[in-house]
Design a protein around this motif. Structure first.
Motif, PDB file in Angstrom:
ATOM      1  N   ASP A 161       0.853  -1.200   0.000  1.00 43.75           N
ATOM      2  CA  ASP A 161       0.000   0.000   0.000  1.00 43.75           C
ATOM      3  C   ASP A 161       0.888   1.250   0.000  1.00 43.75           C
ATOM      4  O   ASP A 161       1.646   1.472   0.941  1.00 43.75           O
ATOM      5  CB  ASP A 161      -0.895  -0.011   1.245  1.00 43.75           C
ATOM      6  CG  ASP A 161      -1.985   1.052   1.179  1.00 43.75           C
ATOM      7  OD1 ASP A 161      -1.759   2.105   0.556  1.00 43.75           O
ATOM      8  OD2 ASP A 161      -3.068   0.835   1.756  1.00 43.75           O
ATOM      9  N   MET A 164       0.875   3.658   3.113  1.00 46.44           N
ATOM     10  CA  MET A 164       1.285   3.171   4.427  1.00 46.44           C
ATOM     11  C   MET A 164       2.803   3.152   4.526  1.00 46.44           C
ATOM     12  O   MET A 164       3.498   2.877   3.540  1.00 46.44           O
ATOM     13  CB  MET A 164       0.729   1.760   4.678  1.00 46.44           C
ATOM     14  CG  MET A 164      -0.787   1.687   4.707  1.00 46.44           C
ATOM     15  SD  MET A 164      -1.419  -0.018   4.807  1.00 46.44           S
ATOM     16  CE  MET A 164      -0.924  -0.472   6.472  1.00 46.44           C
ATOM     17  N   GLU A 168       3.810   0.384   9.201  1.00 48.43           N
ATOM     18  CA  GLU A 168       2.375   0.080   9.166  1.00 48.43           C
ATOM     19  C   GLU A 168       2.087  -1.176   8.337  1.00 48.43           C
ATOM     20  O   GLU A 168       1.233  -1.984   8.691  1.00 48.43           O
ATOM     21  CB  GLU A 168       1.603   1.268   8.600  1.00 48.43           C
ATOM     22  CG  GLU A 168       1.603   2.489   9.517  1.00 48.43           C
ATOM     23  CD  GLU A 168       1.089   3.746   8.833  1.00 48.43           C
ATOM     24  OE1 GLU A 168       0.639   4.660   9.538  1.00 48.43           O
ATOM     25  OE2 GLU A 168       1.132   3.809   7.573  1.00 48.43           O
ATOM     26  N   ILE A 169       2.827  -1.327   7.235  1.00 47.60           N
ATOM     27  CA  ILE A 169       2.633  -2.499   6.365  1.00 47.60           C
ATOM     28  C   ILE A 169       2.986  -3.786   7.100  1.00 47.60           C
ATOM     29  O   ILE A 169       2.220  -4.756   7.095  1.00 47.60           O
ATOM     30  CB  ILE A 169       3.495  -2.359   5.090  1.00 47.60           C
ATOM     31  CG1 ILE A 169       2.929  -1.265   4.185  1.00 47.60           C
ATOM     32  CG2 ILE A 169       3.559  -3.686   4.336  1.00 47.60           C
ATOM     33  CD1 ILE A 169       3.844  -0.886   3.031  1.00 47.60           C
ATOM     34  N   GLU A 172       0.653  -4.521  10.257  1.00 45.26           N
ATOM     35  CA  GLU A 172      -0.784  -4.670  10.050  1.00 45.26           C
ATOM     36  C   GLU A 172      -1.302  -6.029  10.519  1.00 45.26           C
ATOM     37  O   GLU A 172      -2.330  -6.129  11.191  1.00 45.26           O
ATOM     38  CB  GLU A 172      -1.119  -4.462   8.573  1.00 45.26           C
ATOM     39  CG  GLU A 172      -2.624  -4.442   8.301  1.00 45.26           C
ATOM     40  CD  GLU A 172      -2.935  -4.129   6.855  1.00 45.26           C
ATOM     41  OE1 GLU A 172      -4.074  -3.734   6.579  1.00 45.26           O
ATOM     42  OE2 GLU A 172      -2.046  -4.285   5.996  1.00 45.26           O
ATOM     43  N   ARG A 175      -1.453  -6.240  14.309  1.00 44.56           N
ATOM     44  CA  ARG A 175      -2.573  -5.477  14.876  1.00 44.56           C
ATOM     45  C   ARG A 175      -3.898  -6.216  14.686  1.00 44.56           C
ATOM     46  O   ARG A 175      -4.749  -6.233  15.576  1.00 44.56           O
ATOM     47  CB  ARG A 175      -2.650  -4.086  14.222  1.00 44.56           C
ATOM     48  CG  ARG A 175      -1.444  -3.200  14.490  1.00 44.56           C
ATOM     49  CD  ARG A 175      -1.647  -1.806  13.909  1.00 44.56           C
ATOM     50  NE  ARG A 175      -0.406  -1.057  13.845  1.00 44.56           N
ATOM     51  CZ  ARG A 175       0.154  -0.429  14.882  1.00 44.56           C
ATOM     52  NH1 ARG A 175      -0.429  -0.473  16.064  1.00 44.56           N
ATOM     53  NH2 ARG A 175       1.283   0.246  14.726  1.00 44.56           N
ATOM     54  N   ILE A 176      -4.049  -6.824  13.507  1.00 44.35           N
ATOM     55  CA  ILE A 176      -5.280  -7.586  13.245  1.00 44.35           C
ATOM     56  C   ILE A 176      -5.408  -8.744  14.234  1.00 44.35           C
ATOM     57  O   ILE A 176      -6.513  -9.094  14.656  1.00 44.35           O
ATOM     58  CB  ILE A 176      -5.288  -8.109  11.792  1.00 44.35           C
ATOM     59  CG1 ILE A 176      -5.453  -6.930  10.813  1.00 44.35           C
ATOM     60  CG2 ILE A 176      -6.406  -9.130  11.566  1.00 44.35           C
ATOM     61  CD1 ILE A 176      -5.282  -7.307   9.356  1.00 44.35           C
ATOM     62  N   ARG A 222       6.840  -8.718   5.869  1.00 43.04           N
ATOM     63  CA  ARG A 222       5.410  -8.715   6.240  1.00 43.04           C
ATOM     64  C   ARG A 222       4.914 -10.137   6.460  1.00 43.04           C
ATOM     65  O   ARG A 222       4.074 -10.383   7.332  1.00 43.04           O
ATOM     66  CB  ARG A 222       4.605  -8.038   5.139  1.00 43.04           C
ATOM     67  CG  ARG A 222       3.101  -8.088   5.352  1.00 43.04           C
ATOM     68  CD  ARG A 222       2.349  -7.306   4.305  1.00 43.04           C
ATOM     69  NE  ARG A 222       2.621  -7.790   2.951  1.00 43.04           N
ATOM     70  CZ  ARG A 222       2.154  -7.217   1.844  1.00 43.04           C
ATOM     71  NH1 ARG A 222       1.397  -6.132   1.944  1.00 43.04           N
ATOM     72  NH2 ARG A 222       2.435  -7.702   0.656  1.00 43.04           N
TER      73      ARG A 222
END
Length: 369
Positions: A161, A164, A168-169, A172, A175-176, A222
């Motif tokens: 993204d 982001m 943040e990438i 993510e 956090r989810i 990621r």
């Protein structure tokens, strides 16, 4: 949830059974009756030309699609099931029973018609029960189990993204999963960036500030930050320069050894797959046509399509290149399935080819020469 206990006993991490993925109401068969398994710690290469269904297979495994048919087991648990198998079987049994009942009635055999109707009801009840179990498994699958499967996407540009930051990438997924401690998240991001060969200071930058190879490393970060057991690598080096390809492949190899990862490595470059994979599955037009160990496949290719792929591999030898003859695969000429349809059969132990009986005998003779 339906389980497959033999998977764990045999060290099988992922099992795909008769996977079918159809689109456009069933008119486009992207994946058609594909079966394979991957043992823990193994790398299975999935190769074939563009459009053969490799990526669709990977995305179906990770539940990005609702599969049309078949079953997918991960760590012995069914994580995806195709519902159409059961509804199609009900329709099929109704047609068979309808013809049988009509035939019995035409002969005045009322008892036979009643038995056929009774047998139909029994078969419909069985299929409905199986359908019910499949729906239950799809709804009740443990989401934490699915996070143990991660995917590295082909294009490192569009898969990140642009709005982001790298932090943040990568964060993510954490956090989810409910991680709220910002210090723990920052520590995890820094650690995983170092693992993939990037510096923690990159965490506050945006994807457009990086090269293609660096972006792919971010995509790998990621994936591994979730501590997966299985990674689906969808042509992770096809968009990279040759020198960068080697770096990313070596990185994946190191991660495999250090983290004990299992990989489904999707690619069209057979030379890369040979170096990286333990076994190779060759895919053509939605079906797996040959499956063997990497060494076996290169030393004894049997299916005409596999031979075609291998003949297209260039070598840094001018004399060889002058003599190299490209084999063209022509399904309508290379096969005669007018009398018998092909099935996936074991030619020699561990070497499977999609063929009919006539081809099977021919392949065995060819192998023994």
């Amino acid at each position: 949830m339906q389980s497959n206990e033999n998977n764990d006993k045999n060290g099988i991490l992922l099992r795909v059974e008769h996977l079918r993925q159809y689109f456009n109401g069933g008119s486009f068969k992207a994946v058609d009756d594909v079966s394979f398994d991957i043992k823990k710690g193994e790398v299975l290469g999935l190769v074939g030309e563009s459009g053969c269904g490799k990526t669709t297979t990977g995305r179906s495994i990770i539940k990005l699609y609702d599969i049309t048919g078949g079953n997918i087991y991960f760590k012995g648990q069914r994580i995806n099931a195709g519902l159409r198998d059961y509804t199609d079987e009900i329709v099929k049994q109704k047609k068979i029973a309808s013809a049988l009942i009509a035939d019995c009635k035409s002969r005045g055999d009322n008892a036979g018609a009643a038995n056929a109707k009774k047998e139909l009801q029994k078969k419909i009840a069985e299929q409905k029960e199986l359908l019910k179990e499949a729906i239950k498994d799809k709804k009740s699958v443990d989401k934490k189990l699915i996070t143990k499967i991660q995917m590295i996407f082909q294009d490192p540009v569009t898969s990140l993204d642009p709005r982001m930051t790298v932090r943040e990438i990568i964060a993510e997924g954490l956090r989810i999963q409910g991680v709220k401690d910002e210090n723990a998240i920052s520590e995890a991001v820094s650690e995983v960036l170092k693992t993939v060969g990037l510096v923690p200071e990159y965490a506050d930058r945006y994807p457009h500030e990086f090269s293609g190879g660096q972006r792919q490393r971010i995509g790998i970060a990621r994936a591994i930050v979730m501590k997966p057991e299985l990674i689906i690598a969808d042509e992770p080096v096809s968009a990279l320069d040759v020198s960068i390809k080697a770096q990313v492949i070596n990185l994946l190899n190191d991660l495999r050894k250090n983290m004990g990862l299992t990989l489904l490595f999707i690619a069209h470059d057979l030379s890369v797959v040979k170096y990286f994979s333990d076994r190779i599955a060759v895919m053509y037009f939605g079906k797996i046509v040959e499956l063997a160990t990497s060494e076996e496949l290169f030393n004894h290719p049997l299916h005409p399509y596999t031979k075609s792929l291998l003949s297209a591999i260039p070598l840094p030898d001018p004399n060889y290149e002058k003599r190299r003859v490209r084999i063209v695969y022509q399904p309508t000429i290379d096969h005669d399935y007018s009398k018998e349809e092909p099935t996936f059969q074991e030619v020699v132990p561990g070497h499977f080819v999609r063929c009919n009986t006539e081809e099977l005998n021919r392949y065995r003779q060819e192998y023994s020469r």
